[in-house]
Write an enzyme that holds these catalytic residues in place. Sequence first.
Site, mmCIF file in Angstrom:
data_model
loop_
_atom_site.group_PDB
_atom_site.id
_atom_site.type_symbol
_atom_site.label_atom_id
_atom_site.label_comp_id
_atom_site.label_asym_id
_atom_site.label_seq_id
_atom_site.Cartn_x
_atom_site.Cartn_y
_atom_site.Cartn_z
ATOM 1 N N ASP A 161 30.110 37.714 46.023
ATOM 2 C CA ASP A 161 31.490 37.766 45.518
ATOM 3 C C ASP A 161 31.466 38.580 44.232
ATOM 4 O OD1 ASP A 161 31.800 35.908 47.532
ATOM 5 O OD2 ASP A 161 32.899 34.470 46.303
ATOM 6 N N ASP B 259 41.880 29.258 54.045
ATOM 7 C CA ASP B 259 41.384 28.633 52.817
ATOM 8 C C ASP B 259 42.295 27.448 52.521
ATOM 9 O OD1 ASP B 259 39.622 30.817 52.706
ATOM 10 O OD2 ASP B 259 41.043 32.015 51.563
HETATM 11 O O1 LIG Z 1 35.490 33.276 47.847
HETATM 12 C C1 LIG Z 1 36.021 32.800 46.844
HETATM 13 O O2 LIG Z 1 35.367 32.103 46.023
HETATM 14 C C2 LIG Z 1 37.471 33.034 46.601
HETATM 15 C C3 LIG Z 1 38.061 32.413 45.535
HETATM 16 C C4 LIG Z 1 39.400 32.618 45.274
HETATM 17 C C5 LIG Z 1 40.130 33.448 46.106
HETATM 18 C C6 LIG Z 1 39.555 34.075 47.186
HETATM 19 C C7 LIG Z 1 38.215 33.876 47.463
HETATM 20 N N1 LIG Z 1 37.558 34.472 48.503
HETATM 21 C C8 LIG Z 1 38.040 35.063 49.678
HETATM 22 O O3 LIG Z 1 39.027 36.088 49.451
HETATM 23 C C9 LIG Z 1 39.697 36.261 50.661
HETATM 24 C C10 LIG Z 1 41.178 36.203 50.471
HETATM 25 O O4 LIG Z 1 41.642 37.351 49.852
HETATM 26 P P1 LIG Z 1 43.166 37.756 50.102
HETATM 27 O O5 LIG Z 1 43.949 36.516 49.929
HETATM 28 O O6 LIG Z 1 43.209 38.283 51.497
HETATM 29 O O7 LIG Z 1 43.418 38.762 49.057
HETATM 30 C C11 LIG Z 1 39.313 35.133 51.595
HETATM 31 O O8 LIG Z 1 38.324 35.580 52.507
HETATM 32 C C12 LIG Z 1 38.724 34.123 50.642
HETATM 33 O O9 LIG Z 1 37.870 33.247 51.293
#
Ligand SMILES: O=C(O)c1ccccc1N[C@@H]1O[C@H](COP(=O)(O)O)[C@@H](O)[C@H]1O
Length: 242
Positions: free
Chosen positions: A12, A131
């Site tokens: 990440d 999520d």
């Molecule tokens: O992975 C994380 O820790 C995380 C924390 C906070 C937000 C998103 C996170 N991860 C991943 O990001 C994508 C979502 O991104 P978007 O909403 O499409 O812009 C998703 O895979 C989360 O698991």
Amino acid sequence: MSQKLELLPAVDVRDGQAVRLVHGESGSETSYGDPLQAALAWQRAGAEWLHLVDLDAAFGTGDNRAQIAEVARSMDIKVELSGGIRDDASLAAALATGCKRVNLGTAALETPEWVAKVIAEHGDKIAVGLDVRGTTLRGRGWTRDGGDLYETLARLDSEGCARYVVTDIAKDGTLQGPNLELLKNVCAATDKPVVASGGVSSLDDLRAIASLVPEGVEGAIVGKALYAKAFTLEEALKAVSE
Ligand SMILES: O=C(O)c1ccccc1N[C@@H]1O[C@H](COP(=O)(O)O)[C@@H](O)[C@H]1O
């Protein structure tokens, strides 16, 4: 022969660094250095997949797009790319990295018509990240509610979504063990493969997730436990192949 659980070590990226968060909360970062070096280390250790996330793009605090593209392009292994993929331009940029698939999070909650369109266009190159807190989906860096898990899952299934990445936000980054009930419930609600995310702390946790392969769990994302050296990736790969 039963299928083995795929493992996806996570990188990440926030502000140019490989980080882990707790509960996905902005400001809870622990930094682990250069994302490319982290990704190459997982590849050398035998990973077949890399789960690569642009956290700034997910939070809306900028992006690490050039760096993420460099990491994705440097990998010989399969890459699952996520964070901030919400429109045609960001999807095209993500797919142009040569990644195997992308995860859509916020877009699946806020622009369902666009997501249905890109599922139809790109098939199994598109996964949706579900999520959740409890059974409520969260988007925009997990800061906003985005509807009911099971209603959204039914809609996405009807649109042909190929795969789901299910994260229990309450577990993510905590080393408290995965939410096996949630995984079982999601598997019972869809015929599509599920990738588990959040909470893995031990080889036994991975074995417990692997026991759900017959129910539809295909893979597990491992983050904090690897960075905290709770076990090595080599040990994890061995544990899920026994
Ligand atoms: O992975 C994380 O820790 C995380 C924390 C906070 C937000 C998103 C996170 N991860 C991943 O990001 C994508 C979502 O991104 P978007 O909403 O499409 O812009 C998703 O895979 C989360 O698991």
